[in-house]
Design an enzyme around this catalytic site. Sequence first.
Site, PDB file in Angstrom:
ATOM      1  N   LYS A 183       0.892  -1.154   0.000  1.00  0.00           N
ATOM      2  CA  LYS A 183       0.000   0.000   0.000  1.00  0.00           C
ATOM      3  C   LYS A 183       0.929   1.202   0.000  1.00  0.00           C
ATOM      4  O   LYS A 183       1.487   1.592   1.019  1.00  0.00           O
ATOM      5  CB  LYS A 183      -0.903  -0.021   1.231  1.00  0.00           C
ATOM      6  CG  LYS A 183      -2.246   0.694   1.026  1.00  0.00           C
ATOM      7  CD  LYS A 183      -2.114   2.178   0.805  1.00  0.00           C
ATOM      8  CE  LYS A 183      -1.765   2.910   2.074  1.00  0.00           C
ATOM      9  NZ  LYS A 183      -1.636   4.405   1.857  1.00  0.00           N
ATOM     10  N   GLY A 240       5.256   3.524  11.210  1.00  0.00           N
ATOM     11  CA  GLY A 240       4.611   4.828  11.249  1.00  0.00           C
ATOM     12  C   GLY A 240       4.176   5.209  12.645  1.00  0.00           C
ATOM     13  O   GLY A 240       4.813   4.840  13.638  1.00  0.00           O
ATOM     14  N   SER A 241       3.063   5.906  12.735  1.00  0.00           N
ATOM     15  CA  SER A 241       2.601   6.455  14.002  1.00  0.00           C
ATOM     16  C   SER A 241       1.929   5.398  14.872  1.00  0.00           C
ATOM     17  O   SER A 241       1.473   4.359  14.382  1.00  0.00           O
ATOM     18  CB  SER A 241       1.599   7.585  13.739  1.00  0.00           C
ATOM     19  OG  SER A 241       0.406   7.053  13.167  1.00  0.00           O
ATOM     20  N   GLY A 244      -1.767   5.104  13.709  1.00  0.00           N
ATOM     21  CA  GLY A 244      -1.957   4.293  12.516  1.00  0.00           C
ATOM     22  C   GLY A 244      -1.701   2.822  12.767  1.00  0.00           C
ATOM     23  O   GLY A 244      -2.479   1.953  12.348  1.00  0.00           O
ATOM     24  N   GLY A 245      -0.611   2.509  13.463  1.00  0.00           N
ATOM     25  CA  GLY A 245      -0.282   1.119  13.739  1.00  0.00           C
ATOM     26  C   GLY A 245      -1.315   0.446  14.613  1.00  0.00           C
ATOM     27  O   GLY A 245      -1.689  -0.713  14.379  1.00  0.00           O
ATOM     28  N   GLU A 264       5.983  -1.117  13.657  1.00  0.00           N
ATOM     29  CA  GLU A 264       7.029  -0.372  14.369  1.00  0.00           C
ATOM     30  C   GLU A 264       6.519   1.049  14.448  1.00  0.00           C
ATOM     31  O   GLU A 264       6.276   1.678  13.421  1.00  0.00           O
ATOM     32  CB  GLU A 264       8.356  -0.494  13.616  1.00  0.00           C
ATOM     33  CG  GLU A 264       9.511   0.185  14.302  1.00  0.00           C
ATOM     34  CD  GLU A 264       9.842   1.522  13.678  1.00  0.00           C
ATOM     35  OE1 GLU A 264       9.534   2.551  14.330  1.00  0.00           O
ATOM     36  OE2 GLU A 264      10.374   1.549  12.570  1.00  0.00           O
ATOM     37  N   CYS A 301      12.771   7.472  13.515  1.00  0.00           N
ATOM     38  CA  CYS A 301      12.041   6.833  14.616  1.00  0.00           C
ATOM     39  C   CYS A 301      12.929   6.673  15.845  1.00  0.00           C
ATOM     40  O   CYS A 301      12.424   6.415  16.936  1.00  0.00           O
ATOM     41  CB  CYS A 301      11.485   5.484  14.177  1.00  0.00           C
ATOM     42  SG  CYS A 301      12.673   4.431  13.324  1.00  0.00           S
ATOM     43  N   GLU A 392       5.553  11.471  21.950  1.00  0.00           N
ATOM     44  CA  GLU A 392       6.506  11.839  20.910  1.00  0.00           C
ATOM     45  C   GLU A 392       6.083  13.123  20.191  1.00  0.00           C
ATOM     46  O   GLU A 392       4.916  13.302  19.845  1.00  0.00           O
ATOM     47  CB  GLU A 392       6.615  10.705  19.886  1.00  0.00           C
ATOM     48  CG  GLU A 392       7.584  10.994  18.744  1.00  0.00           C
ATOM     49  CD  GLU A 392       7.620   9.876  17.704  1.00  0.00           C
ATOM     50  OE1 GLU A 392       8.648   9.739  17.039  1.00  0.00           O
ATOM     51  OE2 GLU A 392       6.613   9.146  17.572  1.00  0.00           O
TER      52      GLU A 392
END
Length: 527
Positions: A183, A240-241, A244-245, A264, A301, A392
Amino acid sequence: MITGKNYIGNELSSEGLKTYTTFNPKLNIENEHTFFEASPEEIEKTVSLASEAFESFKKVSGNKKAEFLNSIADEILALDQSLIETYVSETGLPEGRAKGERGRTIGQLRMFAELVARGSWVEATIDTADLDRSPIPKQDIRKMLVPLGPVVVFGASNFPLAYSTAGGDTAAALAAGCPVIVKSHPMHAGTGELVASAIIKAVQKTGMPNGVFSNLNSSGIEVGVQLVKHPKVKAVGFTGSIKGGRALFDLASQRPEPIPVFAEMGSINPVILLPKATASKGEALAKTYAQSITLGTGQFCTNPGLILGIKGDSLDNFINILSDEIIKIEPSCMLHPNIIGNYEKNRSNALQQSGLIVTAHYQNDVASNHARQTVTTVEGKTFLENTTLHQEVFGPFSMVVQCANVNELETIINNLEGQLTGTILAENDEVAIYTSVIEALQNRVGRIIFNGVPTGVEVCPAMLHGGPYPASTDSRFTAVGIHSIKRWVRPFSYQSWPKALLPDELKNENPLGISRLVNGKQTHDKI
């Protein structure tokens, strides 16, 4: 050449009605190419092709998969300057960063090619029969790792090559024998399509099944949601964030057949500054960390977003030098207006918290989408009481927490969320004194660093890139290095199976010459 279309297996398609463009943050303008978002029909066709391809791809030999992975690397290199120029135009990152990330991507692909060519990664384990054993005869049992099935990989915003279309997740999944559906990240869809074209060329040149790889465009979340929900998809990779994860993790868990999501996610990567090191080399450390905090505009990250020290003149001196040094660094461009918008929003939210003091903030005018770096400080007691300060701020932002004593330092560490990395800055003779602090940090992170910076993730077998939630959704696995292949496989046993019908990895003759655990002993020998 960029078409803006989706790769449905080996074919380009543009059935969807929704379109979008990427953005050049450096020039602050939209890029020229229009991209077609994948339609529900294209998604269905893609997943069906991947599922069909799995039936043959899972049986492809290690040597043939190695040829495929090396061919992908060769085709990416063949894209040459067109890939670099597209990368730069979609990210605002410099050409040197683009070439460095391309090198890392190529290295990962060749690393997995070497792994599967050797073949021992499948962890073949054989326990031969002893039918005369009393009172219960022992059956012949043989075990190895087998691929899960079609994997969906979400491209990462901050690494358009190394963590995206042909990045670590894709390379590991293909090496494992899993077809991959990417994606593509909407911020660098052109870069993604170019890399996808290289993979498709490699598919065709090496005779891999159609559908072993696809690349789908999407400007929002709809395509990703449909992919994760599809019953023929068997695993998901995401970088990602936390938001989102976690959303993907929840979607996958709610399916009639739940599937693993290896995400992650967020990390503030705490740095522990012990007293003797603060006193003896605080100035040098401050200068080093000014560079680390602003590296890549803080868009890594592993960016050091939190520094913990014990109150005193030495820590005050460190904060002053860090603040002075970080202002000397010229601000750089962030990946996208949305990224810098979130940076400004999250930074502003942090600065509104009671007790937080700004010690450095770049004040001069900057170009569009360039982020002003910020350093703040706060008392340990205030930090403990306000978990908003633990979150974060993705970008060139760091917070120094002034702890009243060692007990407060340890308490703060124990109350942090899971992190990708933790760093100890100390003199050698301090390590034995602060063992409880170090052990507390070890419980919260996936990688611990001594007298260094967390930025920079070496791609090697010993690297662990992951950590306790929310750094990742499963702290037992790494997203970097050869052992990341274990995310896309499951152990499978054959009991009393006819020897001629066993896979080569488990046959008595050991035709592949791999290392196997036979009756408790590691060996390359035949049985």
